[in-house]
Enzyme design. Sequence first.
Site: not given
Ligand SMILES: Cc1cc2nc3c(=O)[nH]c(=O)nc-3n(C[C@H](O)[C@H](O)[C@H](O)COP(=O)(O)OP(=O)(O)OC[C@H]3O[C@@H](n4cnc5c(N)ncnc54)[C@H](O)[C@@H]3O)c2cc1C
Length: 366
Positions: A124, A159, A238, A350-351
């Site tokens: 993905q 992933s 998902e 989860n947020e």
């Molecule tokens: C084990 C694992 C596997 C993954 N596999 C894939 C994959 O196969 N393909 C893929 O595309 N992605 C993948 N991801 C990425 C995953 O989808 C993102 O990490 C996730 O969507 C969060 O985005 P970010 O890391 O950019 O964090 P951010 O969006 O920058 O968020 C950082 C923090 O801020 C909080 N936050 C952000 N916006 C808000 C809001 N509006 N209100 C409240 N809180 C907020 C978030 O909850 C988080 O705690 C994977 C992640 C992990 C950990």
Amino acid sequence: MDLDFSPAERDFRAEVRAWLSTYAPGPLPSMDTPDGFEAHRAWEAKLAGARLSVVSWPDEYGGRGASLIEWLIFEEEYWAAGAPARVTQNGIFLLAPSLMRFGTPEQRARWLPRMASGADVWAQAWSEPEAGSDLAALTSRAEPAPGGWRLYGHKTWSSRAAYATHGFGLFRTSGARHKGLTYFLFPLDDVAVRPIAQLDGLPGFAELHFDGVFVPESMVLGEAGQGWRIAMATTSSERGLALRSPGRFLATADRLVRLARGADPALADRAARCWAEAEAYRLHTFGTARRIMAGEDLGSAASLGKIFWSELDLRMHALAMELLGERAGETDWLDGFLFALAGPIYAGTNEIQRTIVAERVLGLPR
Ligand SMILES: Cc1cc2nc3c(=O)[nH]c(=O)nc-3n(C[C@H](O)[C@H](O)[C@H](O)COP(=O)(O)OP(=O)(O)OC[C@H]3O[C@@H](n4cnc5c(N)ncnc54)[C@H](O)[C@@H]3O)c2cc1C
């Protein structure tokens, strides 16, 4: 509601249990190593040979047309047998439901059977360095080219992309934010794949760099510009039933209860509570499955399940760490704990899920 299984469902459970008791392998090397990846792929091919890799898919794509209830039964038996995590999971659980709903007959016939057998393993490719929770901020783009499109941009956290064969992701073809996104399928051959090491040093993820990668028109899923709608259908799979069925957590809860035998009563009580919660999730999911089978759409309620399973998984593994103390490193509970830490992040944090539940399920003001 009738909580009994039908005779056909009981027969199905017995068949799956018998097959797995003969063929389920012991633990395989990590799928984040080249050998482990191939070993997992070989296992998926064996499952597919018995038509057990995608039981709920139609026969023509390698399934056996099982109902959602039978699929949940399969999952319970699969995890109870200690069978390996699915290296094909992002394809079979996330892309396939969208391909079945939005793909052309040619796309379905071309991709689904190969996905079911592990011949193709799909990654993905949604997240970008500046677009995670706020996915609509993504900037990767696709430009029209004779016979298809050229892809440009940078995806991350994909992933299993270090070893996968194909990817699916969103690229901007026009417009801003949710509008003008298009859903592309692509082989990873021409994409620059840069593996990212996890805490354990193994490349569980990769960054993908696109510098004009050509994809033919036949690799667009749905219509150009429809990507957001299709992607949201995928996120519902998902977060909801597909990616993490209750069977996985029931198996963990059973192991936890065994681990807590003879432990401090306060810790043993917590293990019993986790077991009850896993069972509650199981019963809730059977209810959800019946509603889906009756034609209801899970929609935003999928977020409730995602919060519940990810936090339960973390509670169970954290308790195992307490029970094991310094022995934890000698067991596979430690790997499980490290992975459980990621549960509240992947598939949408989860947020964000709590905001979705507040606004769209409970109807609270924004
Ligand atoms: C084990 C694992 C596997 C993954 N596999 C894939 C994959 O196969 N393909 C893929 O595309 N992605 C993948 N991801 C990425 C995953 O989808 C993102 O990490 C996730 O969507 C969060 O985005 P970010 O890391 O950019 O964090 P951010 O969006 O920058 O968020 C950082 C923090 O801020 C909080 N936050 C952000 N916006 C808000 C809001 N509006 N209100 C409240 N809180 C907020 C978030 O909850 C988080 O705690 C994977 C992640 C992990 C950990």
